[in-house]
Motif scaffolding. Sequence first.
Motif, PDB file in Angstrom:
ATOM      1  N   GLY A  14      39.831  39.257  35.570  1.00 37.01           N
ATOM      2  CA  GLY A  14      38.493  39.469  35.039  1.00 37.01           C
ATOM      3  C   GLY A  14      37.884  40.773  35.520  1.00 37.01           C
ATOM      4  O   GLY A  14      38.466  41.489  36.352  1.00 37.01           O
ATOM      5  N   VAL A  15      36.694  41.078  35.019  1.00 33.76           N
ATOM      6  CA  VAL A  15      36.073  42.362  35.337  1.00 33.76           C
ATOM      7  C   VAL A  15      34.558  42.235  35.429  1.00 33.76           C
ATOM      8  O   VAL A  15      33.957  41.355  34.806  1.00 33.76           O
ATOM      9  CB  VAL A  15      36.452  43.421  34.269  1.00 33.76           C
ATOM     10  CG1 VAL A  15      35.691  43.173  32.973  1.00 33.76           C
ATOM     11  CG2 VAL A  15      36.237  44.843  34.771  1.00 33.76           C
ATOM     12  N   ASP A  16      33.980  43.115  36.213  1.00 32.04           N
ATOM     13  CA  ASP A  16      32.532  43.266  36.389  1.00 32.04           C
ATOM     14  C   ASP A  16      31.914  42.089  37.140  1.00 32.04           C
ATOM     15  O   ASP A  16      31.441  42.246  38.250  1.00 32.04           O
ATOM     16  CB  ASP A  16      31.822  43.512  35.060  1.00 32.04           C
ATOM     17  CG  ASP A  16      32.167  44.862  34.459  1.00 32.04           C
ATOM     18  OD1 ASP A  16      32.580  45.749  35.222  1.00 32.04           O
ATOM     19  OD2 ASP A  16      32.042  45.034  33.242  1.00 32.04           O
ATOM     20  N   GLY A  17      31.902  40.893  36.548  1.00 31.87           N
ATOM     21  CA  GLY A  17      31.455  39.716  37.262  1.00 31.87           C
ATOM     22  C   GLY A  17      32.649  38.913  37.749  1.00 31.87           C
ATOM     23  O   GLY A  17      33.798  39.189  37.386  1.00 31.87           O
ATOM     24  N   ASP A  18      32.408  37.912  38.587  1.00 29.69           N
ATOM     25  CA  ASP A  18      33.467  37.010  39.031  1.00 29.69           C
ATOM     26  C   ASP A  18      33.695  36.004  37.903  1.00 29.69           C
ATOM     27  O   ASP A  18      33.030  34.983  37.825  1.00 29.69           O
ATOM     28  CB  ASP A  18      33.052  36.306  40.318  1.00 29.69           C
ATOM     29  CG  ASP A  18      34.149  35.428  40.896  1.00 29.69           C
ATOM     30  OD1 ASP A  18      35.175  35.229  40.205  1.00 29.69           O
ATOM     31  OD2 ASP A  18      33.986  34.949  42.028  1.00 29.69           O
ATOM     32  N   GLN A  19      34.630  36.305  37.027  1.00 35.82           N
ATOM     33  CA  GLN A  19      34.764  35.535  35.797  1.00 35.82           C
ATOM     34  C   GLN A  19      35.355  34.139  36.015  1.00 35.82           C
ATOM     35  O   GLN A  19      35.230  33.277  35.147  1.00 35.82           O
ATOM     36  CB  GLN A  19      35.544  36.336  34.758  1.00 35.82           C
ATOM     37  CG  GLN A  19      34.763  37.585  34.336  1.00 35.82           C
ATOM     38  CD  GLN A  19      35.293  38.256  33.090  1.00 35.82           C
ATOM     39  OE1 GLN A  19      36.431  38.703  33.052  1.00 35.82           O
ATOM     40  NE2 GLN A  19      34.453  38.337  32.070  1.00 35.82           N
ATOM     41  N   TYR A  20      35.937  33.896  37.173  1.00 37.92           N
ATOM     42  CA  TYR A  20      36.369  32.534  37.514  1.00 37.92           C
ATOM     43  C   TYR A  20      35.164  31.598  37.530  1.00 37.92           C
ATOM     44  O   TYR A  20      35.267  30.429  37.159  1.00 37.92           O
ATOM     45  CB  TYR A  20      37.054  32.525  38.883  1.00 37.92           C
ATOM     46  CG  TYR A  20      37.485  31.148  39.347  1.00 37.92           C
ATOM     47  CD1 TYR A  20      38.729  30.617  39.000  1.00 37.92           C
ATOM     48  CD2 TYR A  20      36.640  30.365  40.144  1.00 37.92           C
ATOM     49  CE1 TYR A  20      39.112  29.349  39.416  1.00 37.92           C
ATOM     50  CE2 TYR A  20      37.016  29.101  40.576  1.00 37.92           C
ATOM     51  CZ  TYR A  20      38.251  28.601  40.206  1.00 37.92           C
ATOM     52  OH  TYR A  20      38.630  27.333  40.626  1.00 37.92           O
ATOM     53  N   ASN A  21      34.024  32.120  37.946  1.00 41.95           N
ATOM     54  CA  ASN A  21      32.814  31.308  38.065  1.00 41.95           C
ATOM     55  C   ASN A  21      31.901  31.408  36.843  1.00 41.95           C
ATOM     56  O   ASN A  21      30.770  30.924  36.888  1.00 41.95           O
ATOM     57  CB  ASN A  21      32.035  31.717  39.317  1.00 41.95           C
ATOM     58  CG  ASN A  21      32.758  31.319  40.585  1.00 41.95           C
ATOM     59  OD1 ASN A  21      33.321  30.236  40.669  1.00 41.95           O
ATOM     60  ND2 ASN A  21      32.775  32.202  41.578  1.00 41.95           N
ATOM     61  N   SER A  22      32.383  32.009  35.764  1.00 41.21           N
ATOM     62  CA  SER A  22      31.585  32.091  34.541  1.00 41.21           C
ATOM     63  C   SER A  22      31.658  30.756  33.808  1.00 41.21           C
ATOM     64  O   SER A  22      32.743  30.300  33.428  1.00 41.21           O
ATOM     65  CB  SER A  22      32.121  33.212  33.640  1.00 41.21           C
ATOM     66  OG  SER A  22      31.495  33.174  32.379  1.00 41.21           O
ATOM     67  N   GLU A  23      30.513  30.127  33.597  1.00 40.25           N
ATOM     68  CA  GLU A  23      30.502  28.802  32.974  1.00 40.25           C
ATOM     69  C   GLU A  23      31.151  28.782  31.594  1.00 40.25           C
ATOM     70  O   GLU A  23      31.947  27.881  31.294  1.00 40.25           O
ATOM     71  CB  GLU A  23      29.061  28.280  32.890  1.00 40.25           C
ATOM     72  CG  GLU A  23      28.971  26.852  32.372  1.00 40.25           C
ATOM     73  CD  GLU A  23      27.558  26.314  32.399  1.00 40.25           C
ATOM     74  OE1 GLU A  23      27.312  25.260  31.774  1.00 40.25           O
ATOM     75  OE2 GLU A  23      26.687  26.939  33.039  1.00 40.25           O
ATOM     76  N   PRO A  24      30.880  29.758  30.710  1.00 37.98           N
ATOM     77  CA  PRO A  24      31.520  29.723  29.391  1.00 37.98           C
ATOM     78  C   PRO A  24      33.046  29.884  29.448  1.00 37.98           C
ATOM     79  O   PRO A  24      33.750  29.486  28.521  1.00 37.98           O
ATOM     80  CB  PRO A  24      30.870  30.893  28.647  1.00 37.98           C
ATOM     81  CG  PRO A  24      29.577  31.116  29.338  1.00 37.98           C
ATOM     82  CD  PRO A  24      29.871  30.826  30.774  1.00 37.98           C
ATOM     83  N   LEU A  25      33.543  30.491  30.526  1.00 37.55           N
ATOM     84  CA  LEU A  25      34.986  30.690  30.661  1.00 37.55           C
ATOM     85  C   LEU A  25      35.639  29.589  31.496  1.00 37.55           C
ATOM     86  O   LEU A  25      36.840  29.663  31.795  1.00 37.55           O
ATOM     87  CB  LEU A  25      35.278  32.056  31.287  1.00 37.55           C
ATOM     88  CG  LEU A  25      34.847  33.273  30.462  1.00 37.55           C
ATOM     89  CD1 LEU A  25      35.082  34.548  31.247  1.00 37.55           C
ATOM     90  CD2 LEU A  25      35.587  33.322  29.128  1.00 37.55           C
ATOM     91  N   ALA A  26      34.879  28.573  31.855  1.00 36.13           N
ATOM     92  CA  ALA A  26      35.386  27.501  32.714  1.00 36.13           C
ATOM     93  C   ALA A  26      36.676  26.851  32.198  1.00 36.13           C
ATOM     94  O   ALA A  26      37.557  26.521  32.999  1.00 36.13           O
ATOM     95  CB  ALA A  26      34.311  26.433  32.917  1.00 36.13           C
ATOM     96  N   PRO A  27      36.849  26.679  30.872  1.00 39.41           N
ATOM     97  CA  PRO A  27      38.099  26.068  30.398  1.00 39.41           C
ATOM     98  C   PRO A  27      39.339  26.895  30.722  1.00 39.41           C
ATOM     99  O   PRO A  27      40.453  26.366  30.682  1.00 39.41           O
ATOM    100  CB  PRO A  27      37.881  25.977  28.881  1.00 39.41           C
ATOM    101  CG  PRO A  27      36.402  25.970  28.696  1.00 39.41           C
ATOM    102  CD  PRO A  27      35.893  26.873  29.771  1.00 39.41           C
ATOM    103  N   TYR A  28      39.161  28.162  31.041  1.00 42.28           N
ATOM    104  CA  TYR A  28      40.291  29.058  31.263  1.00 42.28           C
ATOM    105  C   TYR A  28      40.405  29.521  32.717  1.00 42.28           C
ATOM    106  O   TYR A  28      41.275  30.337  33.040  1.00 42.28           O
ATOM    107  CB  TYR A  28      40.165  30.295  30.357  1.00 42.28           C
ATOM    108  CG  TYR A  28      39.707  29.988  28.968  1.00 42.28           C
ATOM    109  CD1 TYR A  28      40.429  29.119  28.141  1.00 42.28           C
ATOM    110  CD2 TYR A  28      38.529  30.539  28.458  1.00 42.28           C
ATOM    111  CE1 TYR A  28      39.996  28.824  26.856  1.00 42.28           C
ATOM    112  CE2 TYR A  28      38.095  30.243  27.175  1.00 42.28           C
ATOM    113  CZ  TYR A  28      38.824  29.386  26.384  1.00 42.28           C
ATOM    114  OH  TYR A  28      38.384  29.098  25.115  1.00 42.28           O
ATOM    115  N   LYS A  29      39.558  29.012  33.590  1.00 40.83           N
ATOM    116  CA  LYS A  29      39.448  29.589  34.926  1.00 40.83           C
ATOM    117  C   LYS A  29      40.722  29.462  35.750  1.00 40.83           C
ATOM    118  O   LYS A  29      40.982  30.312  36.622  1.00 40.83           O
ATOM    119  CB  LYS A  29      38.266  28.981  35.686  1.00 40.83           C
ATOM    120  CG  LYS A  29      38.419  27.513  36.070  1.00 40.83           C
ATOM    121  CD  LYS A  29      37.180  27.060  36.835  1.00 40.83           C
ATOM    122  CE  LYS A  29      37.309  25.643  37.338  1.00 40.83           C
ATOM    123  NZ  LYS A  29      36.100  25.227  38.099  1.00 40.83           N
TER     124      LYS A  29
END
Length: 346
Positions: free
Chosen positions: A254-269
């Motif tokens: 991921g980039v810029d933000g910590d995308q593991y913790n992005s709620e919309p991306l949770a299905p792919y974390k």
Amino acid sequence: MRRVTRILTAGIATASLAFTATACGESSTEASSGENKGIGLSYDEGGRGDHSFNDSAAKGYDKAKKELKLGGKEITAKPGETEADRYQHLADLADAGYNPVIAVGFAYAPSVTKAAKKYKEVDFAIVDAVVDLPNVTSLVFNEHEASYLAGVAAALKSKSDHIGFIGGTDSVLIKKFAGGFEQGIKDTNPKAKLDVQWVKEGNDTAGFGQPDRGKEIAEGMLARDIDVIYSAAGASGSGAIEATAKKKGTWSIGVDGDQYNSEPLAPYKNSILTSAVKNVDVAVYNFVKSIEDGKKLTGVQSFTLEQGGVSLSYSGGFIDDIKPKIEEAQKKISDGDIKVTDTYKG
């Protein structure tokens, strides 16, 4: 001491939260009367909700409004906007009495230059570009340094020695990400191969708002046995993350933000190996607070790896086993033993 005008009553504050930005020129925190303004923020394409660059800016904006008790207005650039459109966003905010006015993204550089010359009493800031005017603060980052660490992680985790990079554009800014990433890979595993693709050519910022295209590019890479893909492509990168999650044994970065913790991306974390984090939120908040404190940040404000302006995320624990090697590389960068390139020449 000049302070950003505050919302005066709780009733006005409640009214100011009445609607959410859904299109160009709409605000999520519109001041309720001409007497009470605050922060003006103009996003790049994708706006709030891109799970990346703009969302990081929004986080800093939200924190400033809450902790400093300020009003505000947000505007989002639509796909295909002209330079005149971008200038108009800034002019509209300045004319309405918002101060400071913050432009998010390198594409705003010409319009910030024009607006700052006209509205000399307004404090402007621009993220990811340098505008050399007395009333403009330039908030820039050493993205290439965090990307180097991402390259180290990718090289150590790839089983195929075939790695991918997806850039929203082939602009100077995004080549900083690609260049640092490539150097980190090559310094760690000289045998590894890097494939680079751009969503859009030149400075076409539409490349940051096309998740379907990002997904398509990633699927093509995965079909060629690429098993780690780093995307510096805003919302387009979300499509790449989705594609990677569907193929077992592959990783996205991921980039810029910590995308593991992005709620919309949770299905792919569980397929997000790490993220090269750029703390745009810290830059935005610190700029607004400096004005509130009467000690405005001026000129070029650089946010480096050593200062914590950029970093690599350990969320999910997927790179914990290689943390010593990443920390070793980070120390060498901070000590000046590794000079990270700020461009991609491939």
